[in-house]
Write a protein that holds these residues in place. Structure first.
Motif, PDB file in Angstrom:
ATOM      1  N   GLY A   1      74.801  49.176 -17.683  1.00 51.75           N
ATOM      2  CA  GLY A   1      73.975  49.374 -18.876  1.00 51.75           C
ATOM      3  C   GLY A   1      74.750  49.751 -20.117  1.00 51.75           C
ATOM      4  O   GLY A   1      74.324  50.602 -20.876  1.00 51.75           O
ATOM      5  N   CYS A   2      75.882  49.098 -20.368  1.00 53.15           N
ATOM      6  CA  CYS A   2      76.719  49.495 -21.504  1.00 53.15           C
ATOM      7  C   CYS A   2      76.296  48.822 -22.801  1.00 53.15           C
ATOM      8  O   CYS A   2      76.794  49.154 -23.859  1.00 53.15           O
ATOM      9  CB  CYS A   2      78.177  49.186 -21.222  1.00 53.15           C
ATOM     10  SG  CYS A   2      78.595  47.445 -21.403  1.00 53.15           S
ATOM     11  N   ASN A   3      75.416  47.826 -22.717  1.00 57.72           N
ATOM     12  CA  ASN A   3      74.916  47.122 -23.897  1.00 57.72           C
ATOM     13  C   ASN A   3      75.904  46.141 -24.525  1.00 57.72           C
ATOM     14  O   ASN A   3      75.625  45.608 -25.592  1.00 57.72           O
ATOM     15  CB  ASN A   3      74.474  48.111 -24.992  1.00 57.72           C
ATOM     16  CG  ASN A   3      73.183  48.805 -24.650  1.00 57.72           C
ATOM     17  OD1 ASN A   3      72.126  48.173 -24.627  1.00 57.72           O
ATOM     18  ND2 ASN A   3      73.252  50.083 -24.337  1.00 57.72           N
ATOM     19  N   ASN A   4      77.028  45.900 -23.916  1.00 58.20           N
ATOM     20  CA  ASN A   4      77.978  44.967 -24.528  1.00 58.20           C
ATOM     21  C   ASN A   4      77.386  43.568 -24.659  1.00 58.20           C
ATOM     22  O   ASN A   4      77.480  42.946 -25.710  1.00 58.20           O
ATOM     23  CB  ASN A   4      79.266  44.895 -23.708  1.00 58.20           C
ATOM     24  CG  ASN A   4      80.335  45.822 -24.239  1.00 58.20           C
ATOM     25  OD1 ASN A   4      80.048  46.707 -25.034  1.00 58.20           O
ATOM     26  ND2 ASN A   4      81.565  45.639 -23.794  1.00 58.20           N
TER      27      ASN A   4
ATOM     28  N   TYR B   1      74.421  42.560 -24.853  1.00 53.11           N
ATOM     29  CA  TYR B   1      73.369  42.548 -25.872  1.00 53.11           C
ATOM     30  C   TYR B   1      73.978  42.555 -27.273  1.00 53.11           C
ATOM     31  O   TYR B   1      73.460  41.941 -28.191  1.00 53.11           O
ATOM     32  CB  TYR B   1      72.479  43.778 -25.661  1.00 53.11           C
ATOM     33  CG  TYR B   1      71.353  43.906 -26.642  1.00 53.11           C
ATOM     34  CD1 TYR B   1      70.319  42.971 -26.679  1.00 53.11           C
ATOM     35  CD2 TYR B   1      71.319  44.968 -27.551  1.00 53.11           C
ATOM     36  CE1 TYR B   1      69.282  43.085 -27.581  1.00 53.11           C
ATOM     37  CE2 TYR B   1      70.281  45.090 -28.454  1.00 53.11           C
ATOM     38  CZ  TYR B   1      69.269  44.147 -28.476  1.00 53.11           C
ATOM     39  OH  TYR B   1      68.245  44.266 -29.376  1.00 53.11           O
ATOM     40  N   SER B   2      75.102  43.241 -27.413  1.00 55.31           N
ATOM     41  CA  SER B   2      75.719  43.380 -28.727  1.00 55.31           C
ATOM     42  C   SER B   2      76.556  42.172 -29.130  1.00 55.31           C
ATOM     43  O   SER B   2      76.573  41.795 -30.293  1.00 55.31           O
ATOM     44  CB  SER B   2      76.613  44.623 -28.753  1.00 55.31           C
ATOM     45  OG  SER B   2      75.856  45.766 -28.478  1.00 55.31           O
ATOM     46  N   VAL B   3      77.254  41.571 -28.188  1.00 57.85           N
ATOM     47  CA  VAL B   3      78.252  40.556 -28.585  1.00 57.85           C
ATOM     48  C   VAL B   3      77.705  39.142 -28.674  1.00 57.85           C
ATOM     49  O   VAL B   3      78.449  38.219 -28.996  1.00 57.85           O
ATOM     50  CB  VAL B   3      79.479  40.545 -27.625  1.00 57.85           C
ATOM     51  CG1 VAL B   3      80.147  41.908 -27.577  1.00 57.85           C
ATOM     52  CG2 VAL B   3      79.092  40.067 -26.233  1.00 57.85           C
ATOM     53  N   CYS B   4      76.451  38.939 -28.418  1.00 61.56           N
ATOM     54  CA  CYS B   4      75.929  37.570 -28.473  1.00 61.56           C
ATOM     55  C   CYS B   4      75.747  37.128 -29.918  1.00 61.56           C
ATOM     56  O   CYS B   4      74.959  37.724 -30.651  1.00 61.56           O
ATOM     57  CB  CYS B   4      74.596  37.476 -27.736  1.00 61.56           C
ATOM     58  SG  CYS B   4      73.900  35.822 -27.889  1.00 61.56           S
ATOM     59  N   PRO B   5      76.455  36.064 -30.353  1.00 66.64           N
ATOM     60  CA  PRO B   5      76.333  35.636 -31.748  1.00 66.64           C
ATOM     61  C   PRO B   5      74.965  35.020 -32.034  1.00 66.64           C
ATOM     62  O   PRO B   5      74.623  34.763 -33.170  1.00 66.64           O
ATOM     63  CB  PRO B   5      77.420  34.565 -31.899  1.00 66.64           C
ATOM     64  CG  PRO B   5      78.264  34.660 -30.679  1.00 66.64           C
ATOM     65  CD  PRO B   5      77.422  35.263 -29.604  1.00 66.64           C
ATOM     66  N   ASP B   6      74.182  34.781 -30.991  1.00 61.70           N
ATOM     67  CA  ASP B   6      72.902  34.103 -31.167  1.00 61.70           C
ATOM     68  C   ASP B   6      71.700  34.978 -30.833  1.00 61.70           C
ATOM     69  O   ASP B   6      70.593  34.467 -30.678  1.00 61.70           O
ATOM     70  CB  ASP B   6      72.900  32.827 -30.314  1.00 61.70           C
ATOM     71  CG  ASP B   6      73.948  31.842 -30.818  1.00 61.70           C
ATOM     72  OD1 ASP B   6      73.702  31.234 -31.866  1.00 61.70           O
ATOM     73  OD2 ASP B   6      75.037  31.763 -30.215  1.00 61.70           O
ATOM     74  N   ASN B   7      71.904  36.253 -30.688  1.00 57.15           N
ATOM     75  CA  ASN B   7      70.825  37.186 -30.309  1.00 57.15           C
ATOM     76  C   ASN B   7      70.083  36.676 -29.083  1.00 57.15           C
ATOM     77  O   ASN B   7      68.855  36.807 -28.999  1.00 57.15           O
ATOM     78  CB  ASN B   7      69.761  37.365 -31.396  1.00 57.15           C
ATOM     79  CG  ASN B   7      70.340  37.658 -32.738  1.00 57.15           C
ATOM     80  OD1 ASN B   7      71.426  38.201 -32.821  1.00 57.15           O
ATOM     81  ND2 ASN B   7      69.645  37.294 -33.781  1.00 57.15           N
ATOM     82  N   ALA B   8      70.782  36.089 -28.169  1.00 53.82           N
ATOM     83  CA  ALA B   8      70.096  35.461 -27.044  1.00 53.82           C
ATOM     84  C   ALA B   8      70.088  36.345 -25.805  1.00 53.82           C
ATOM     85  O   ALA B   8      69.846  35.873 -24.712  1.00 53.82           O
ATOM     86  CB  ALA B   8      70.731  34.105 -26.737  1.00 53.82           C
TER      87      ALA B   8
ATOM     88  N   LYS C   1      67.012  42.831 -24.225  1.00 57.31           N
ATOM     89  CA  LYS C   1      67.191  44.138 -23.601  1.00 57.31           C
ATOM     90  C   LYS C   1      65.865  44.549 -22.971  1.00 57.31           C
ATOM     91  O   LYS C   1      64.845  44.629 -23.642  1.00 57.31           O
ATOM     92  CB  LYS C   1      67.611  45.120 -24.697  1.00 57.31           C
ATOM     93  CG  LYS C   1      68.013  46.465 -24.200  1.00 57.31           C
ATOM     94  CD  LYS C   1      68.727  47.211 -25.325  1.00 57.31           C
ATOM     95  CE  LYS C   1      68.889  48.665 -24.970  1.00 57.31           C
ATOM     96  NZ  LYS C   1      69.764  49.376 -25.867  1.00 57.31           N
TER      97      LYS C   1
END
Ligand SMILES: Cc1cc2nc3c(=O)[nH]c(=O)nc-3n(C[C@H](O)[C@H](O)[C@H](O)COP(=O)(O)OP(=O)(O)OC[C@H]3O[C@@H](n4cnc5c(N)ncnc54)[C@H](O)[C@@H]3O)c2cc1C
Ligand SMILES: Cc1ncc(C[n+]2csc(CCOP(=O)(O)OP(=O)(O)O)c2C)c(N)n1
Ligand code: SF4
Ligand SMILES: [Mg+2]
Lengths: 541, 333
Positions: free
Chosen positions: A490-493, A495-502, A505
């Protein structure tokens, strides 16, 4: 609306543009098998219980741990921890001190009196477990939890097998041993001491048992004749260690020679020192590197002032001495005599040359195969005799506590299936979370902490426990060194690194999901997942 | 001060939002309610560093200004992949400008807000390296010199990507582009040319200048936040690898940015009023060759007879940066 050249959409947001159609492969969230779990002979979900320990929820960690191993305070002291040898963290700095954290959690459970989950409703079936060593205890625990009635028949006057009659107190205090055994018995397991099983079919009939798990261990010390030696002064290691538990301590004298190179030899030599021997010497025919004893135990024995004569065999005995011959390794690595002799003062010689199992209880059961003095079992731990299962030291294995616990658990699963007429099917193993899957960047440097040890004077003269436990803050620190290999923490990486908000969460503790309408399949989430819990899978196109 | 790594150790200390850290220490990007200033459906290539960098930066600015933000955009990939008429991916008030006048447009916006008594509404100008270091440089320098209340963000992918990877004054030496082909005695872009705009911005004495990459999210967000706390001309230069132009795998965008920082070839620092105030230290120093090898635009350096002299020259540039900015942790003696 008539669209102009190259315009595909009506005025508005780009959300109408499903760029997921570009994708040729997709990220998939996975649970890979952490290497520690893969290496644990007891089948513990180490990464799983460390995950709870990391937030300081030791009770949940313990509950998760005891799914697979009911004796963590014991295991946290005596296990040779192959998990640590394969821990991925060793490629960053040093392995996580899994064993120390296990001990900490095990001790916390004893301190706080945490208890096991209640057993399942009764199945009405009865299982006989022969032997109360770790294999028998583990099987009894799993079987009683599965709803069966379990009786342990133990030949000895006390339970625990080699945990009590082999492993010395200074490595495993008896309060810890007793407390963990009691907790298993409190689940409703019946223990009958001084009850040696000599005939299995009779015992089954007498107790109306539906199945049997045999775990009689290997207690008969291997013997060799030493020419000219006074037979009264030659003893075997298991008998010596066993008598340490009784009223009458063994008479070893001031100068003790131990013959052998395994952990048993080490335990005898260390015990002899603690009982007042001025000279405690181990004689072993090969080199230090080839000693079967674990490296850390060899280090510890040397620290305590015990001598080891490598490349030496006992040639013959004498009045109060023995003659030792120097060996050298040949091309194939076998020790060969050199003719060079040396005498050593010796009041007693202890043979620590390995143990055999006493399999007399199998007489008349001709369908049980025995090879090299050990009982053959199938992958379901069942012997050739239907309904009779076996595990631990009496079957071919590495002969460790962890193996015994693992066998007990595995056998219990198959026995449960067998009793219910629904064969247990081993779930398929996940793919290994090898280090290449890890992105080490996200972990800060955190060197391993050493376990505290008591001072040398106490080590050499008392049976006090040598290794101390970890303090809470250090145990927490060690737990947090875990990389969580192959399993989302559950580090959220992603979710954060997707350039397409794809990446979607799903909420705290509920992980993430890929929005395939927009995922272009770039693979950044896979690459930047610290623990390697996502994999790319080719699309069918 | 830029983002400081928390001094206690734990599983995944440096991730965007570790469950063991209190939520105020999580990146803006971990928030399920983050603004998503650049929405899904944009047409940037797979793994585009610019698309990623702009969402990181503008989301952080939206949070810092409570959503009171207008963005002026230079043309370039950033505009073309986000806003092909008549659709847009922007979820912020957003103004198209020309290739070269974005800083001036932003200055105008800020002036308008001031005159209308709405100076709580903040203005960001953004563009690619071509739009910033080449054609837009006159307007930008003017904006700096007048200390206009604008944050200018340059997304540096080291060439004119949108028109087919032509050289800009931010293209590094030896890199192959469509206009600096890998042919002749000294293939790729020439040494000794180009400019590093952050130091030029510092020379204007403006209140705030910073560099960042898409590989250190905590650091990047902290810098945008800091920039929004200050009034006057501010400049942030973000290294955003372009998989197409650099010839890197789409999954390696963050990794290659990290390598740029870890080799020292791209110094990550922060400056106020012309003085460097903090640098992001190298954690595990990497040789320049490891960085170059990840990218096809340098593949000519590693052919049958590797151009060791060129590689050594690039290494020297990295080493100079390390010395100049103090990028390595001082060893305790
Ligand atoms: C000195 C020594 C030190 C060791 N140290 C370690 C260590 O540090 N770490 C580690 O992992 N392993 C260690 N081992 C090995 C480990 O103890 C064994 O692998 C493990 O105990 C095997 O478990 P088990 O249940 O198969 O058998 P055991 O522990 O041997 O238990 C078998 C039990 O069955 C009983 N029994 C036998 N026959 C009958 C019968 N006919 N009827 C009823 N009961 C019967 C015995 O009395 C005994 O209680 C050590 C072994 C020795 C000898
Ligand atoms: C005055 C003017 N000249 C040329 C162009 C064509 N043009 C559009 S985008 C672009 C390159 C943009 O490069 P950069 O600013 O580095 O942004 P990138 O696409 O690399 O993100 C060019 C040359 C233009 N739009 N306007
Ligand atoms: S060409 Fe480069 S900058 Fe442009 S969209 Fe593709 S990856 Fe992004
Ligand atoms: Mg560019």
């Amino acid at each position: 609306m008539k669209k102009s050249f190259a315009i595909t959409l009506d005025p508005g947001t780009s959300l109408a543009n499903h760029t997921g159609s570009w994708r040729t492969s997709r990220p998939v969230y996975t649970n890979f098998l952490p290497p520690c779990n893969a290496a644990c002979p007891a089948g513990e979900d180490i990464q799983g219980w460390l995950f709870h320990a990391e937030i300081g929820n030791y009770e949940k960690a313990w509950q998760s741990l005891v799914e697979n191993n009911p004796i963590p305070a014991i295991m946290g002291r005596v296990c040779y921890h192959p998990c640590e040898d394969s821990c991925n963290r060793k490629f960053i700095d040093e392995p996580v001190s899994i064993n120390s954290v296990e001990r900490f959690i095990g001790d916390e459970a004893l301190r706080n009196g945490w208890s096991f989950e209640k057993p399942k409703p009764s199945s009405g079936k009865r299982v006989l477990v022969i032997g109360s060593g770790p294999a028998g205890l583990s099987a009894a625990y799993q079987l009683v939890r599965a709803g069966h009635k379990v009786e342990i028949h133990e030949a000895g006057s006390m339970s625990g097998g080699m945990l009590r009659f082999g492993i010395p107190k200074y490595r495993l205090p008896r309060e810890v041993l007793d407390a963990e055994i009691k907790r298993i018995l409190d689940l409703g397991v019946t223990l009958k001491l001084n009850t040696k099983v000599t005939n299995i079919p009779e015992a089954m009939k007498a107790g109306k048992f539906d199945a049997v798990f045999m775990a009689v261990g290997a207690h008969v010390g291997k013997h060799i004749e030493i020419p000219d030696a006074d037979a009264n002064k030659v003893m075997d290691a298991v008998s010596v260690l066993r008598s340490m538990e009784g009223e009458e301590k063994p008479m070893l004298g001031k100068r003790v020679v131990v013959y052998g190179g395994g952990n048993t030899a080490i335990d005898v030599a260390r015990s002899a020192k603690r009982m007042g021997a001025t000279d405690s010497t181990i004689v072993y025919r090969r080199t230090r590197e080839r000693m079967p004893a674990t490296v850390s135990e060899v280090d510890e024995v040397l620290e305590e002032g015990i001598k080891i004569k490598w490349l030496s065999t006992i040639k013959h005995g004498g009045e109060s001495e023995i003659t030792v011959e120097k060996m050298k390794l040949d091309d194939k690595g076998f020790p060969q005599p050199t003719g060079e002799l040396e005498t050593l003062k010796a009041d007693s010689v202890v043979l620590a040359l390995g143990q055999d199992s006493d399999l007399s209880l199998l007489e008349g059961l001709s369908d049980i195969k025995i090879k090299d003095g050990m009982v053959e079992v199938g992958s379901d731990m069942m012997t050739g005799h239907s309904g009779v299962f076996a595990g631990g030291d009496m079957v071919p294995s590495d002969r460790t506590v962890a193996v015994a616990v693992g066998h007990g658990k595995k056998a219990a699963r198959y026995i449960d299936g067998w009793l219910r007429g629904k064969a247990y099917i081993l779930p398929p193993k996940h793919e290994l979370a090898s280090f290449e899957k890890i992105n080490p960047w996200y972990y800060s440097d955190a060197p391993r902490t050493a376990r505290p040890m008591i001072d040398m004077q106490h080590r050499q003269s008392t049976f006090d426990e040598v290794q101390g436990g970890l303090e809470e803050t250090i145990a927490l620190f060690e737990a947090r060194r875990c990389l969580s290999c192959g399993n989302c923490f559950g580090c959220n990486n992603c979710y954060s690194v997707c350039p397409d908000n794809a990446v979607i969460k799903l909420g705290p503790g509920r992980r993430f999901k890929i929005n395939l309408d927009y995922c272009k399949g770039c693979g950044l989430c896979v690459e930047e997942c610290p623990c390697g819990a996502i994999k790319m899978v080719q699309e069918d196109i | 001060m830029s983002y400081q790594i928390k001094k206690f150790y734990q599983t995944g200390t440096l991730t965007a939002g570790n469950r063991l850290l209190p939520s105020e220490d999580h990146c803006v990007q971990t928030d399920p309610k983050r603004h998503n200033s650049l929405d899904s459906g944009h047409r940037a290539c797979q793994g585009c560093g610019e698309a990623l960098g702009t969402r990181y930066a503008i989301d952080a600015a939206m949070k810092a200004t409570n959503g009171q933000l207008i963005v002026a955009n230079a043309t370039g990939c950033l505009e073309v992949f986000s806003t092909p008429y008549p659709e847009t991916s922007w979820r912020v008030p957003w103004v198209h400008s020309l290739f070269g006048n974005t800083a001036a447009v932003a200055t105008g916006l800020a002036a308008a807000m001031r005159v209308k008594g709405k100076s709580d509404i903040r203005v960001i100008a953004q563009g690619g390296d071509g739009g910033t270091t080449d054609i837009g440089f006159g307007c930008l320098s003017g904006m700096f010199e007048r200390n206009d209340d604008v944050l200018y963000i340059c997304y540096d992918n080291q060439a004119y990507m949108n028109t087919g990877i032509q050289r800009s004054s931010a293209t590094p030496a030896a890199a192959r582009t469509a206009t600096t082909m890998a042919v002749g005695d000294s293939p790729g872009n020439a040494f000794g040319q180009g400019k590093f705009l952050p130091t030029i911005a510092m020379a204007h004495g403006i209140p705030y200048v910073a560099t960042a990459t898409v590989s250190d999210l905590h650091d990047l967000e902290a810098k945008v936040k800091r920039a929004m706390e200050i009034r006057g001309a501010r400049y942030i230069h973000i290294l955003v690898p372009c998989p197409l132009g650099w010839g890197t795998a789409s999954c390696d965008t963050i990794r290659v940015a990290r390598m740029a920082k870890e080799t020292g070839i791209f110094p990550v620092f922060e400056a106020e009023n012309g003085e460097v105030t903090s640098v992001l230290k190298i954690r595990k120093k990497q040789p320049i060759a490891a960085y170059l090898k990840m990218q096809k635009r340098y593949v000519h350096l590693f052919k049958k007879s590797p151009k060791t002299d060129v590689i050594a020259q690039l290494q020297e540039i990295a080493d100079d940066n390390i010395k100049k900015y103090g990028l390595l942790e001082e060893k305790c003696s």
